[in-house]
Enzyme design. Structure first.
Site, mmCIF file in Angstrom:
data_model
loop_
_atom_site.group_PDB
_atom_site.id
_atom_site.type_symbol
_atom_site.label_atom_id
_atom_site.label_comp_id
_atom_site.label_asym_id
_atom_site.label_seq_id
_atom_site.Cartn_x
_atom_site.Cartn_y
_atom_site.Cartn_z
ATOM 1 N N HIS A 68 49.030 -56.447 -18.864
ATOM 2 C CA HIS A 68 50.442 -56.446 -19.259
ATOM 3 C C HIS A 68 51.145 -55.128 -18.923
ATOM 4 O O HIS A 68 52.518 -55.112 -18.955
ATOM 5 C CB HIS A 68 50.728 -56.713 -20.640
ATOM 6 C CG HIS A 68 50.639 -57.811 -21.215
ATOM 7 N ND1 HIS A 68 51.012 -58.503 -22.478
ATOM 8 C CD2 HIS A 68 49.388 -59.028 -20.815
ATOM 9 C CE1 HIS A 68 50.722 -59.864 -22.457
ATOM 10 N NE2 HIS A 68 49.545 -60.148 -21.682
ATOM 11 N N HIS B 18 41.255 -65.382 -18.921
ATOM 12 C CA HIS B 18 40.849 -65.978 -20.023
ATOM 13 C C HIS B 18 39.293 -66.425 -20.261
ATOM 14 O O HIS B 18 38.922 -66.927 -21.055
ATOM 15 C CB HIS B 18 41.703 -67.429 -20.036
ATOM 16 C CG HIS B 18 43.076 -67.160 -20.189
ATOM 17 N ND1 HIS B 18 43.904 -68.155 -20.323
ATOM 18 C CD2 HIS B 18 43.950 -65.952 -20.538
ATOM 19 C CE1 HIS B 18 45.128 -67.712 -20.637
ATOM 20 N NE2 HIS B 18 45.078 -66.266 -20.632
#
Length: 739
Positions: free
Chosen positions: A106, A268
């Site tokens: 991020h 993920h």
């Protein structure tokens, strides 16, 4: 009252008002200039991160500090931190790795190609608004967990580097082999001014045109997100529509389909989502809105423990893999091993679980060993299975684990290094040897450079080539001013102005450019054939030197003898080393320095000038003197005469400022040309000059006029020339990371 007493009185007032709840402050809010004159040109982007803001001082050089760092020791400390769970924010599954991967992702993932803003450099995740975005919930704790390491190594490692390095170590500590790491991200000391969108509410989406296309330069679909809503577009669980948004937003970060799939599937593989409770009932204010007692932390959770099994982040809940702290193929195996149906998390958010209750006990709980759960997927995960292109890639990766592993390693490296610019800026022993096309490669210097005598002789040959001062200046400026400091791309090094796509950019006047380059290439060839001792000069150097000797000649004709600094050593890139689509986003829709403006521009001509100056890392005085000088040098794109307020164009005089500030001229909008102004003699009404808003703003804007008056004064000529040369040299060398 004496002025010197005001600061202390203000501090006392502030302390008292805070003690009594801030009521006094609320009643004394100052009405600023922007309220009264919202259309006034904002110069603040040119005053960001001034050297005075840096507490390390002007003598501090981060690259040198980083080189003294024991990088292996730092990585060892970070690795130890991974499994040292803290009571105030316990790790999931006994490992902080997935949490730190999210932090690093991020930090870097806000990068966007259209203006080069965002990215990990600067450590902007520490500042508003990023530190309080909905998509960054609880990452304040990740950075706080890292503080002991940052505290230990201090000025030797920036927050920008530390966050990315921690993401790498997190991956490696869970069994993944990364592609490499480069240091060199210099920290900012204030929030960067970035257009993140015009919405007034988090997760709102008012950033599409009438065709439904995401507006440039936005990189995310909703305010406060990194990319897309994981539940689907605006929360609608449509996997194919989600795939469309994923492709668009990841493409705006320079990722193709394969890189996009690798990143999502690889990322993920680790960790879990957190949505144990309804955030509206449990979670408090973000860090920026929290009180001083919170000390920069936000999203305080009042439900249950407030962390661990009660953690609330995205509102989605669960893990994708059976072993969320190890590199496995389980994400892809689960994606294709089950049929997926919609359900809702405990927080009420839409997610997907295996059909018919299958896999219900596959995934261990992150904190309670007696519990197990079904794996989950987001709508954005299901998109990788249902979209035809993504499906081809995911099935291929599923069959070829090594290919998937390398693809994720390279995509992760690109994600975390895309905003750093060329490889010449990379620091550290972990820099990968392979040269990648997105790094805008330029050949390494492989020959002795020309000396001062050679430079003088070359300069004379350029001036004798038949090229004019304006032609040489325009070409050098077009080459060097392609640089943008937001992601360190473009610039004169590489001479890409002779290659696609730059050679055909409208702002560069392709027809004239081709003529100038042909003559400069002939000069280069002739000189190289006569140089001794293996010395050579690149076309990139010839282009810059051509502009510099033209400036010297123009200054001499204005009565000032100067020497423009020149440092050889640039090299010429090839077309094969130039990704045309990647460089296409650097094309200027406006360049106020050349009085160029196209209707594709997103803002007014004057605002686009500020944007261009900001890209070039210029100050207000530097921008001002460059505009005035380039007008006097007749350097406008395509040779247009707007703003050329002089009867001796091609001479480096301060005439632009003298005539702009002359009250004998009356300005009015042209009735014949949209966006053009006419300057007429107040007495005779005779037309004297034509101008654009970019020209006239230096007389209309109070702060710009103040600077213009310095250069337009009777004693301003020498200062003007000297300041112009300094600013010119700064632009010519903006991409010289080797000097």
């Amino acid at each position: 009252m004496k002025k010197s007493t005001i600061p202390s009185m203000s501090a006392l007032t502030l302390a008292m008002s805070l003690a009594f709840g801030g009521a006094a402050i609320a009643q004394e809010q100052v009405t600023g200039n922007q309220f009264w004159w919202p259309e006034q040109l904002n110069l603040s982007p040119l005053r960001q991160n001034a050297v005075e803001s840096n507490p390390y001082g002007s003598d501090y050089h981060y690259a040198e500090a980083f080189k003294s760092l024991d990088l292996d020791a730092v990585k060892k400390d970070i690795k130890a931190l991974m499994t040292e769970s803290q009571d105030w924010w316990p790790s999931d599954y006994g490992h902080y790795g997935p949490f730190f991967i999210r932090m690093a992702w991020h930090s870097a993932g806000v990068y966007r190609i259209f203006d080069g803003r965002g990215g990990a450099a600067g450590g902007q995740q520490r500042f508003e608004p990023l530190n309080s975005w909905p998509d960054n919930v609880n990452l304040d704790k990740a950075r706080r967990l890292l503080w002991p390491i940052k505290q230990k190594y201090g000025s030797k490692i920036s927050w920008g580097d530390l966050m990315v390095l921690t993401g790498n170590v997190a991956l490696e500590s869970m069994g993944f082999k990364t592609f490499g790491f480069a240091g060199g991200r210099v920290d900012d000391w204030e929030a960067e001014q970035v257009n993140w969108g015009s919405e007034k509410a988090w997760l709102d989406s008012k950033r599409r045109n009438e065709k439904g296309e995401l507006a440039k330069p936005m990189g995310a679909t909703q305010m406060g997100l990194i990319y897309v809503n994981p539940e689907g577009p605006n929360g609608v669980p449509d996997p194919l529509a989600s795939a469309k948004e994923i492709r668009d937003t990841f493409g705006r970060m320079a990722m193709n389909d394969e890189e996009t799939v690798a990143l999502i599937a690889g990322g993920h593989t680790f960790g879990k989502a957190h949505g144990a409770h309804d955030p509206s009932k449990c979670v408090g204010a973000d860090p920026a809105a929290s009180g001083v007692e919170a000390q920069g932390l936000g999203w305080k959770n009042k439900c249950g423990k407030g962390h661990s099994e009660d953690t609330v982040t995205s509102g989605l809940e669960g893990a994708w893999s059976v072993n969320p702290t190890a590199w496995t193929m389980q994400y892809l195996e689960n994606l294709y091993g089950f049929d997926w149906v919609q359900t809702k998390s405990p927080a009420g958010h839409i997610q997907w679980i295996p059909k018919d209750g299958k896999g219900a006990n596959l995934v261990p709980d992150a904190h309670d060993k007696s519990k197990r759960h079904a794996p989950i997927m987001f709508t954005s995960d299901i998109a990788l299975k249902e979209d035809p292109s993504y499906r081809e890639i995911t099935t291929r990766f599923l069959k070829n684990p090594k290919e998937f592993e390398l693809a994720f390693a390279k995509a992760w490296f690109k994600l975390t290094h895309r905003d750093m610019g060329p490889k010449a800026r990379y620091l550290g022993a972990d820099v990968p040897a392979e040269m990648l096309i997105w790094q805008d490669p330029i050949p390494a210097l492989d020959h002795p450079v020309i000396d001062n005598a050679d430079i003088k002789a070359l300069g004379n040959k350029i001036l004798a080539s038949g090229l004019t001062v304006p032609e040489l200046v325009r070409t050098a400026w077009a080459s060097a001013s392609s640089f943008r400091g937001t992601d360190m791309r473009g610039g004169a090094n590489g001479a890409r102005i002779r290659l696609e796509p730059m050679m055909n950019w409208q702002a560069n006047n392709p027809k004239e450019l081709a003529k100038v380059l042909a003559k400069l290439e002939k000069v280069q060839k002739d000189v190289n054939s006569s140089l001794k001792g293996g010395k050579k000069v690149s076309l990139a150097d010839v282009i810059v030197l051509g502009g510099s000797v033209a400036v010297e000649k123009a200054a001499k004709e204005a009565g000032v003898t100067v020497s423009v600094p020149f440092t050889p050593g640039r090299m010429d890139a090839t077309q094969a080393q130039t990704d045309v689509s990647s460089f296409a986003v650097l094309e200027p829709t406006a360049d106020g320095f050349r009085n160029y403006y196209s209707k594709d521009s997103s803002h007014s001509p004057a605002e686009m000038l500020i944007e261009r100056a900001n890209m070039l890392n210029l100050t207000v005085p530097e921008m001002t003197v460059l505009v005035g000088g380039l007008r006097a040098l007749d350097a406008n794109s395509a040779g247009v005469k707007h703003g050329v307020f002089t009867d001796k164009p091609g001479t480096l005089s301060n005439d632009f400022f003298v005539n702009l500030l002359d009250m004998s001229t009356k300005w009015s909008k042209s009735e014949k040309q949209e966006g053009i102004y006419e300057g007429q003699d107040r007495k005779s009404g005779k037309l004297k000059w034509t101008a654009t808003p970019v020209d006239l703003v230096f007389g209309s804007h109070s702060e710009l006029r103040a600077v213009s008056e310095v250069y337009g004064a009777q004693d301003g000529q020498d200062r003007f020339v000297q300041d112009f040369i300094k600013a010119w040299n700064k632009v010519m060398n903006a991409d010289r990371f080797d000097i």
